[in-house]
Design a protein around this motif. Structure first.
Motif, PDB file in Angstrom:
ATOM      1  N   TRP A  30      52.883 -62.714 -16.886  1.00  0.00           N
ATOM      2  CA  TRP A  30      53.188 -61.637 -15.939  1.00  0.00           C
ATOM      3  C   TRP A  30      52.424 -60.358 -16.229  1.00  0.00           C
ATOM      4  CZ3 TRP A  30      55.493 -56.859 -16.790  1.00  0.00           C
ATOM      5  CH2 TRP A  30      56.084 -56.661 -18.046  1.00  0.00           C
ATOM      6  N   THR A  31      51.910 -60.194 -17.451  1.00  0.00           N
ATOM      7  CA  THR A  31      51.146 -58.993 -17.783  1.00  0.00           C
ATOM      8  C   THR A  31      49.645 -59.175 -17.553  1.00  0.00           C
ATOM      9  OG1 THR A  31      50.995 -59.697 -20.083  1.00  0.00           O
ATOM     10  CG2 THR A  31      52.829 -58.235 -19.483  1.00  0.00           C
ATOM     11  N   TYR A  32      49.241 -60.345 -17.092  1.00  0.00           N
ATOM     12  CA  TYR A  32      47.817 -60.632 -16.918  1.00  0.00           C
ATOM     13  C   TYR A  32      47.435 -60.664 -15.447  1.00  0.00           C
ATOM     14  CZ  TYR A  32      48.132 -62.510 -21.723  1.00  0.00           C
ATOM     15  OH  TYR A  32      48.341 -62.684 -23.069  1.00  0.00           O
ATOM     16  N   ALA A  33      46.241 -60.180 -15.147  1.00  0.00           N
ATOM     17  CA  ALA A  33      45.672 -60.442 -13.831  1.00  0.00           C
ATOM     18  C   ALA A  33      45.315 -61.925 -13.752  1.00  0.00           C
ATOM     19  CB  ALA A  33      44.433 -59.588 -13.601  1.00  0.00           C
ATOM     20  N   ALA A  34      45.261 -62.432 -12.546  1.00  0.00           N
ATOM     21  CA  ALA A  34      44.941 -63.844 -12.342  1.00  0.00           C
ATOM     22  C   ALA A  34      43.931 -63.991 -11.221  1.00  0.00           C
ATOM     23  CB  ALA A  34      46.208 -64.644 -12.028  1.00  0.00           C
ATOM     24  N   GLY A  35      43.202 -65.081 -11.251  1.00  0.00           N
ATOM     25  CA  GLY A  35      42.190 -65.297 -10.224  1.00  0.00           C
ATOM     26  C   GLY A  35      42.004 -66.769  -9.911  1.00  0.00           C
ATOM     27  N   TRP A  36      41.350 -66.998  -8.796  1.00  0.00           N
ATOM     28  CA  TRP A  36      40.927 -68.340  -8.392  1.00  0.00           C
ATOM     29  C   TRP A  36      39.409 -68.333  -8.223  1.00  0.00           C
ATOM     30  CZ3 TRP A  36      43.889 -72.720  -7.953  1.00  0.00           C
ATOM     31  CH2 TRP A  36      45.274 -72.559  -7.936  1.00  0.00           C
ATOM     32  N   PHE A  37      38.789 -69.377  -8.723  1.00  0.00           N
ATOM     33  CA  PHE A  37      37.360 -69.589  -8.579  1.00  0.00           C
ATOM     34  C   PHE A  37      37.148 -70.993  -8.022  1.00  0.00           C
ATOM     35  CE2 PHE A  37      35.445 -66.006 -10.924  1.00  0.00           C
ATOM     36  CZ  PHE A  37      36.596 -65.445 -11.462  1.00  0.00           C
ATOM     37  N   ARG A  38      35.943 -71.260  -7.551  1.00  0.00           N
ATOM     38  CA  ARG A  38      35.637 -72.598  -7.083  1.00  0.00           C
ATOM     39  C   ARG A  38      34.204 -72.958  -7.445  1.00  0.00           C
ATOM     40  NH1 ARG A  38      35.721 -71.451  -0.522  1.00  0.00           N
ATOM     41  NH2 ARG A  38      33.741 -70.268  -0.416  1.00  0.00           N
ATOM     42  N   GLN A  39      33.976 -74.249  -7.535  1.00  0.00           N
ATOM     43  CA  GLN A  39      32.638 -74.729  -7.872  1.00  0.00           C
ATOM     44  C   GLN A  39      32.356 -76.009  -7.103  1.00  0.00           C
ATOM     45  OE1 GLN A  39      31.927 -75.229 -12.094  1.00  0.00           O
ATOM     46  NE2 GLN A  39      29.721 -75.069 -11.804  1.00  0.00           N
ATOM     47  N   ALA A  40      31.313 -75.950  -6.295  1.00  0.00           N
ATOM     48  CA  ALA A  40      30.847 -77.123  -5.572  1.00  0.00           C
ATOM     49  C   ALA A  40      29.716 -77.772  -6.363  1.00  0.00           C
ATOM     50  CB  ALA A  40      30.360 -76.711  -4.185  1.00  0.00           C
ATOM     51  N   PRO A  41      29.470 -79.056  -6.150  1.00  0.00           N
ATOM     52  CA  PRO A  41      28.411 -79.753  -6.885  1.00  0.00           C
ATOM     53  C   PRO A  41      27.070 -79.044  -6.732  1.00  0.00           C
ATOM     54  CG  PRO A  41      29.763 -81.342  -5.734  1.00  0.00           C
ATOM     55  CD  PRO A  41      30.217 -79.990  -5.271  1.00  0.00           C
ATOM     56  N   GLY A  42      26.405 -78.800  -7.852  1.00  0.00           N
ATOM     57  CA  GLY A  42      25.108 -78.166  -7.835  1.00  0.00           C
ATOM     58  C   GLY A  42      25.145 -76.658  -7.717  1.00  0.00           C
ATOM     59  N   ASN A  43      26.353 -76.113  -7.572  1.00  0.00           N
ATOM     60  CA  ASN A  43      26.485 -74.650  -7.429  1.00  0.00           C
ATOM     61  C   ASN A  43      27.135 -74.044  -8.666  1.00  0.00           C
ATOM     62  OD1 ASN A  43      25.482 -75.039  -4.899  1.00  0.00           O
ATOM     63  ND2 ASN A  43      27.355 -74.481  -3.808  1.00  0.00           N
ATOM     64  N   GLU A  44      26.955 -72.743  -8.820  1.00  0.00           N
ATOM     65  CA  GLU A  44      27.643 -72.030  -9.890  1.00  0.00           C
ATOM     66  C   GLU A  44      29.099 -71.786  -9.495  1.00  0.00           C
ATOM     67  OE1 GLU A  44      23.845 -69.529 -11.721  1.00  0.00           O
ATOM     68  OE2 GLU A  44      25.574 -68.475 -10.909  1.00  0.00           O
ATOM     69  N   ARG A  45      29.916 -71.541 -10.512  1.00  0.00           N
ATOM     70  CA  ARG A  45      31.317 -71.202 -10.251  1.00  0.00           C
ATOM     71  C   ARG A  45      31.369 -69.843  -9.570  1.00  0.00           C
ATOM     72  NH1 ARG A  45      35.684 -72.679 -14.758  1.00  0.00           N
ATOM     73  NH2 ARG A  45      34.440 -74.570 -14.479  1.00  0.00           N
ATOM     74  N   GLU A  46      32.093 -69.763  -8.469  1.00  0.00           N
ATOM     75  CA  GLU A  46      32.130 -68.520  -7.714  1.00  0.00           C
ATOM     76  C   GLU A  46      33.546 -67.999  -7.546  1.00  0.00           C
ATOM     77  OE1 GLU A  46      30.703 -68.810  -3.712  1.00  0.00           O
ATOM     78  OE2 GLU A  46      32.091 -70.414  -3.160  1.00  0.00           O
ATOM     79  N   PHE A  47      33.629 -66.701  -7.471  1.00  0.00           N
ATOM     80  CA  PHE A  47      34.891 -66.002  -7.295  1.00  0.00           C
ATOM     81  C   PHE A  47      35.463 -66.260  -5.910  1.00  0.00           C
ATOM     82  CE2 PHE A  47      38.017 -62.756  -7.611  1.00  0.00           C
ATOM     83  CZ  PHE A  47      37.976 -62.004  -6.445  1.00  0.00           C
ATOM     84  N   VAL A  48      36.776 -66.473  -5.851  1.00  0.00           N
ATOM     85  CA  VAL A  48      37.461 -66.634  -4.577  1.00  0.00           C
ATOM     86  C   VAL A  48      38.435 -65.478  -4.344  1.00  0.00           C
ATOM     87  CG1 VAL A  48      39.028 -68.070  -3.221  1.00  0.00           C
ATOM     88  CG2 VAL A  48      37.279 -69.149  -4.661  1.00  0.00           C
ATOM     89  N   ALA A  49      39.340 -65.263  -5.310  1.00  0.00           N
ATOM     90  CA  ALA A  49      40.365 -64.229  -5.128  1.00  0.00           C
ATOM     91  C   ALA A  49      40.951 -63.852  -6.475  1.00  0.00           C
ATOM     92  CB  ALA A  49      41.473 -64.718  -4.196  1.00  0.00           C
TER      93      ALA A  49
END
Length: 126
Positions: A30-49
């Motif tokens: 509860w004291t940490y920020a949280a995020g979602w990332f995604r990675q498609a084949p051949g792509n770098e991991r990218e920020f979502v939210a």
């Protein structure tokens, strides 16, 4: 140590919806920020939210604004990603992560996050 487990991925047609969950264990996040990332084949991991520890602040990638909503339930130690109007280009493995040292800001770089889940596959068919 924090363990994160994502769920809710699957196959959906374009225009459909999915709700991803990320359950944390080991300690409260509860004291940490949280995020979602995604990675498609051949792509770098990218920020979502990303979402602040209290849920009062959120940040989204331009590509998902208006279609995806991040939220959290600190009582359940869980972070969610509601995805609507899905497009084939949303197809990827989705990862949740928590950021111990965000200092109140919402980081968009994957290397700023400290704990990661194993990922859940989202496939959007056209």
């Amino acid at each position: 140590q924090v363990q994160l487990v994502e769920s809710g991925g699957g196959l959906v047609q374009a225009g459909g919806s999915l709700r991803l969950s990320c359950a944390a264990s080991g300690r409260s996040i509860w004291t940490y920020a949280a995020g979602w990332f995604r990675q498609a084949p051949g792509n770098e991991r990218e920020f979502v939210a990303a979402i602040s520890w209290g849920g009062g602040s959120t940040s989204y990638a331009d590509s998902v604004k208006g279609r995806i909503t991040i939220s959290r339930d600190n009582a359940k130690n869980t972070v969610f990603l509601q995805m609507n109007s899905l497009k084939p280009e949303d197809t990827a493995v989705y990862y949740c992560a928590v950021d111990r040292g965000s200092g109140g800001k919402l980081d968009t770089k994957w290397f700023e996050y400290d704990y990661w889940g194993q990922g859940t596959q989202v496939t959007v068919s056209s």
